[in-house]
Design a protein around this motif. Structure first.
Motif, PDB file in Angstrom:
ATOM      1  N   ILE A  24      16.398 -32.146 -17.661  1.00  0.00           N
ATOM      2  CA  ILE A  24      15.658 -32.329 -16.215  1.00  0.00           C
ATOM      3  C   ILE A  24      15.233 -33.623 -16.075  1.00  0.00           C
ATOM      4  O   ILE A  24      15.538 -34.382 -14.959  1.00  0.00           O
ATOM      5  CB  ILE A  24      14.842 -31.317 -15.778  1.00  0.00           C
ATOM      6  CG1 ILE A  24      15.489 -30.003 -15.818  1.00  0.00           C
ATOM      7  CG2 ILE A  24      14.147 -31.677 -14.358  1.00  0.00           C
ATOM      8  CD1 ILE A  24      14.395 -28.781 -15.662  1.00  0.00           C
ATOM      9  N   ASP A  25      14.642 -34.224 -16.785  1.00  0.00           N
ATOM     10  CA  ASP A  25      13.956 -35.359 -16.890  1.00  0.00           C
ATOM     11  C   ASP A  25      15.164 -36.703 -16.840  1.00  0.00           C
ATOM     12  O   ASP A  25      14.815 -37.648 -15.925  1.00  0.00           O
ATOM     13  CB  ASP A  25      12.886 -35.844 -17.937  1.00  0.00           C
ATOM     14  CG  ASP A  25      12.341 -37.212 -17.907  1.00  0.00           C
ATOM     15  OD1 ASP A  25      11.752 -37.332 -16.566  1.00  0.00           O
ATOM     16  OD2 ASP A  25      12.203 -38.096 -18.837  1.00  0.00           O
ATOM     17  N   LYS A  26      16.077 -36.248 -17.589  1.00  0.00           N
ATOM     18  CA  LYS A  26      16.966 -37.491 -17.495  1.00  0.00           C
ATOM     19  C   LYS A  26      18.064 -37.336 -16.476  1.00  0.00           C
ATOM     20  O   LYS A  26      18.338 -38.498 -15.682  1.00  0.00           O
ATOM     21  CB  LYS A  26      18.001 -36.952 -18.595  1.00  0.00           C
ATOM     22  CG  LYS A  26      17.519 -37.487 -20.042  1.00  0.00           C
ATOM     23  CD  LYS A  26      18.445 -37.174 -21.159  1.00  0.00           C
ATOM     24  CE  LYS A  26      18.067 -37.318 -22.505  1.00  0.00           C
ATOM     25  NZ  LYS A  26      18.698 -36.887 -23.547  1.00  0.00           N
ATOM     26  N   ARG A  27      17.995 -36.114 -15.607  1.00  0.00           N
ATOM     27  CA  ARG A  27      18.807 -36.074 -14.402  1.00  0.00           C
ATOM     28  C   ARG A  27      18.020 -36.626 -13.251  1.00  0.00           C
ATOM     29  O   ARG A  27      18.619 -37.190 -12.474  1.00  0.00           O
ATOM     30  CB  ARG A  27      19.160 -34.511 -14.197  1.00  0.00           C
ATOM     31  CG  ARG A  27      20.084 -33.796 -15.075  1.00  0.00           C
ATOM     32  CD  ARG A  27      20.265 -32.448 -14.902  1.00  0.00           C
ATOM     33  NE  ARG A  27      21.413 -31.965 -15.551  1.00  0.00           N
ATOM     34  CZ  ARG A  27      21.742 -30.813 -15.666  1.00  0.00           C
ATOM     35  NH1 ARG A  27      21.346 -29.937 -14.847  1.00  0.00           N
ATOM     36  NH2 ARG A  27      22.585 -30.260 -16.272  1.00  0.00           N
ATOM     37  N   LEU A  28      16.454 -36.233 -13.555  1.00  0.00           N
ATOM     38  CA  LEU A  28      15.749 -36.997 -12.363  1.00  0.00           C
ATOM     39  C   LEU A  28      15.687 -38.372 -12.268  1.00  0.00           C
ATOM     40  O   LEU A  28      16.003 -39.148 -11.303  1.00  0.00           O
ATOM     41  CB  LEU A  28      14.462 -36.420 -12.497  1.00  0.00           C
ATOM     42  CG  LEU A  28      13.332 -36.850 -11.551  1.00  0.00           C
ATOM     43  CD1 LEU A  28      13.850 -36.521  -9.955  1.00  0.00           C
ATOM     44  CD2 LEU A  28      11.906 -36.505 -11.904  1.00  0.00           C
ATOM     45  N   ILE A  29      15.802 -39.121 -13.369  1.00  0.00           N
ATOM     46  CA  ILE A  29      15.835 -40.392 -13.530  1.00  0.00           C
ATOM     47  C   ILE A  29      17.189 -41.047 -13.042  1.00  0.00           C
ATOM     48  O   ILE A  29      17.067 -42.010 -12.277  1.00  0.00           O
ATOM     49  CB  ILE A  29      15.893 -40.730 -15.119  1.00  0.00           C
ATOM     50  CG1 ILE A  29      14.316 -40.569 -15.601  1.00  0.00           C
ATOM     51  CG2 ILE A  29      16.049 -42.175 -15.140  1.00  0.00           C
ATOM     52  CD1 ILE A  29      14.054 -40.738 -16.860  1.00  0.00           C
ATOM     53  N   ARG A  30      18.308 -40.275 -13.236  1.00  0.00           N
ATOM     54  CA  ARG A  30      19.388 -40.767 -12.753  1.00  0.00           C
ATOM     55  C   ARG A  30      19.511 -40.754 -11.248  1.00  0.00           C
ATOM     56  O   ARG A  30      19.971 -41.574 -10.504  1.00  0.00           O
ATOM     57  CB  ARG A  30      20.839 -39.749 -13.350  1.00  0.00           C
ATOM     58  CG  ARG A  30      21.077 -40.625 -14.505  1.00  0.00           C
ATOM     59  CD  ARG A  30      22.237 -39.558 -14.985  1.00  0.00           C
ATOM     60  NE  ARG A  30      22.020 -38.803 -15.976  1.00  0.00           N
ATOM     61  CZ  ARG A  30      22.436 -37.523 -16.179  1.00  0.00           C
ATOM     62  NH1 ARG A  30      23.342 -37.240 -15.734  1.00  0.00           N
ATOM     63  NH2 ARG A  30      21.980 -36.542 -16.946  1.00  0.00           N
ATOM     64  N   ILE A  31      18.906 -39.535 -10.583  1.00  0.00           N
ATOM     65  CA  ILE A  31      18.831 -39.499  -9.160  1.00  0.00           C
ATOM     66  C   ILE A  31      18.116 -40.514  -8.590  1.00  0.00           C
ATOM     67  O   ILE A  31      18.408 -41.071  -7.534  1.00  0.00           O
ATOM     68  CB  ILE A  31      18.013 -37.855  -8.884  1.00  0.00           C
ATOM     69  CG1 ILE A  31      19.499 -36.910  -9.050  1.00  0.00           C
ATOM     70  CG2 ILE A  31      17.897 -37.893  -7.360  1.00  0.00           C
ATOM     71  CD1 ILE A  31      18.951 -35.641  -9.053  1.00  0.00           C
ATOM     72  N   GLU A  32      16.765 -40.641  -9.375  1.00  0.00           N
ATOM     73  CA  GLU A  32      15.965 -41.692  -8.636  1.00  0.00           C
ATOM     74  C   GLU A  32      16.679 -43.291  -8.771  1.00  0.00           C
ATOM     75  O   GLU A  32      16.592 -44.003  -7.595  1.00  0.00           O
ATOM     76  CB  GLU A  32      14.719 -41.860  -9.388  1.00  0.00           C
ATOM     77  CG  GLU A  32      13.728 -40.856  -9.289  1.00  0.00           C
ATOM     78  CD  GLU A  32      12.441 -40.629 -10.103  1.00  0.00           C
ATOM     79  OE1 GLU A  32      12.818 -41.627 -11.433  1.00  0.00           O
ATOM     80  OE2 GLU A  32      11.530 -40.068  -9.746  1.00  0.00           O
ATOM     81  N   THR A  33      17.494 -43.350  -9.652  1.00  0.00           N
ATOM     82  CA  THR A  33      18.037 -44.744  -9.788  1.00  0.00           C
ATOM     83  C   THR A  33      19.202 -44.865  -8.586  1.00  0.00           C
ATOM     84  O   THR A  33      19.418 -45.982  -8.122  1.00  0.00           O
ATOM     85  CB  THR A  33      18.894 -45.014 -11.270  1.00  0.00           C
ATOM     86  OG1 THR A  33      17.824 -44.904 -12.134  1.00  0.00           O
ATOM     87  CG2 THR A  33      19.553 -46.104 -11.414  1.00  0.00           C
ATOM     88  N   MET A  34      19.769 -43.784  -8.481  1.00  0.00           N
ATOM     89  CA  MET A  34      20.817 -43.777  -7.430  1.00  0.00           C
ATOM     90  C   MET A  34      20.103 -43.920  -5.981  1.00  0.00           C
ATOM     91  O   MET A  34      20.857 -44.650  -5.090  1.00  0.00           O
ATOM     92  CB  MET A  34      21.790 -42.337  -7.263  1.00  0.00           C
ATOM     93  CG  MET A  34      22.540 -42.258  -8.481  1.00  0.00           C
ATOM     94  SD  MET A  34      23.675 -40.821  -8.569  1.00  0.00           S
ATOM     95  CE  MET A  34      22.690 -39.402  -7.622  1.00  0.00           C
ATOM     96  N   VAL A  35      19.226 -43.211  -5.803  1.00  0.00           N
ATOM     97  CA  VAL A  35      18.204 -43.548  -4.449  1.00  0.00           C
ATOM     98  C   VAL A  35      17.917 -44.828  -4.460  1.00  0.00           C
ATOM     99  O   VAL A  35      18.064 -45.551  -3.315  1.00  0.00           O
ATOM    100  CB  VAL A  35      17.138 -42.684  -4.274  1.00  0.00           C
ATOM    101  CG1 VAL A  35      16.200 -42.925  -3.315  1.00  0.00           C
ATOM    102  CG2 VAL A  35      17.547 -41.233  -4.293  1.00  0.00           C
ATOM    103  N   GLU A  36      17.345 -45.499  -5.632  1.00  0.00           N
ATOM    104  CA  GLU A  36      16.896 -46.957  -5.522  1.00  0.00           C
ATOM    105  C   GLU A  36      17.947 -48.047  -5.310  1.00  0.00           C
ATOM    106  O   GLU A  36      17.984 -48.709  -4.359  1.00  0.00           O
ATOM    107  CB  GLU A  36      16.260 -47.363  -6.771  1.00  0.00           C
ATOM    108  CG  GLU A  36      14.998 -46.735  -6.908  1.00  0.00           C
ATOM    109  CD  GLU A  36      14.223 -46.876  -8.184  1.00  0.00           C
ATOM    110  OE1 GLU A  36      14.855 -47.679  -9.015  1.00  0.00           O
ATOM    111  OE2 GLU A  36      13.316 -46.424  -8.560  1.00  0.00           O
ATOM    112  N   LEU A  37      19.156 -47.763  -5.622  1.00  0.00           N
ATOM    113  CA  LEU A  37      20.493 -48.447  -5.483  1.00  0.00           C
ATOM    114  C   LEU A  37      20.907 -48.464  -4.194  1.00  0.00           C
ATOM    115  O   LEU A  37      21.121 -49.556  -3.372  1.00  0.00           O
ATOM    116  CB  LEU A  37      21.545 -48.387  -6.704  1.00  0.00           C
ATOM    117  CG  LEU A  37      21.286 -48.420  -7.974  1.00  0.00           C
ATOM    118  CD1 LEU A  37      22.474 -48.190  -8.764  1.00  0.00           C
ATOM    119  CD2 LEU A  37      21.291 -50.012  -8.237  1.00  0.00           C
ATOM    120  N   ALA A  38      20.847 -47.377  -3.672  1.00  0.00           N
ATOM    121  CA  ALA A  38      21.312 -47.016  -2.202  1.00  0.00           C
ATOM    122  C   ALA A  38      20.242 -47.727  -1.283  1.00  0.00           C
ATOM    123  O   ALA A  38      21.003 -48.302  -0.351  1.00  0.00           O
ATOM    124  CB  ALA A  38      21.274 -45.525  -2.130  1.00  0.00           C
TER     125      ALA A  38
END
Length: 65
Positions: free
Chosen positions: A38-52
């Motif tokens: 879950i932590d890894k998935r959350l990090i990926r989502i946060e990264t996508m949001v930051e890039l967007a």
């Protein structure tokens, strides 16, 4: 004989507790793995949001005429 019976009963209880602890340990390991996933998935989502957010702030805005 009463003391021997009591000692055997206590040893059985200790063995049951050890089994319970082993089972709990396995459950904790599984939960830790799930939490890491879950932590890894959350990090990926946060990264996508930051890039967007970075991409959207670079695009020129249309004027409201």
């Amino acid at each position: 004989m009463g003391a021997v019976t009591e000692a055997v009963t206590m040893l059985k209880d200790v063995l049951r507790m050890r089994d319970d602890v082993d089972r709990l340990s396995k459950s904790v390991d599984k939960l830790a793995n799930v939490a890491n996933d879950i932590d890894k998935r959350l990090i990926r989502i946060e990264t996508m949001v930051e890039l967007a957010e970075k991409r959207s702030s670079r695009q020129p805005r249309l004027s409201s005429k």
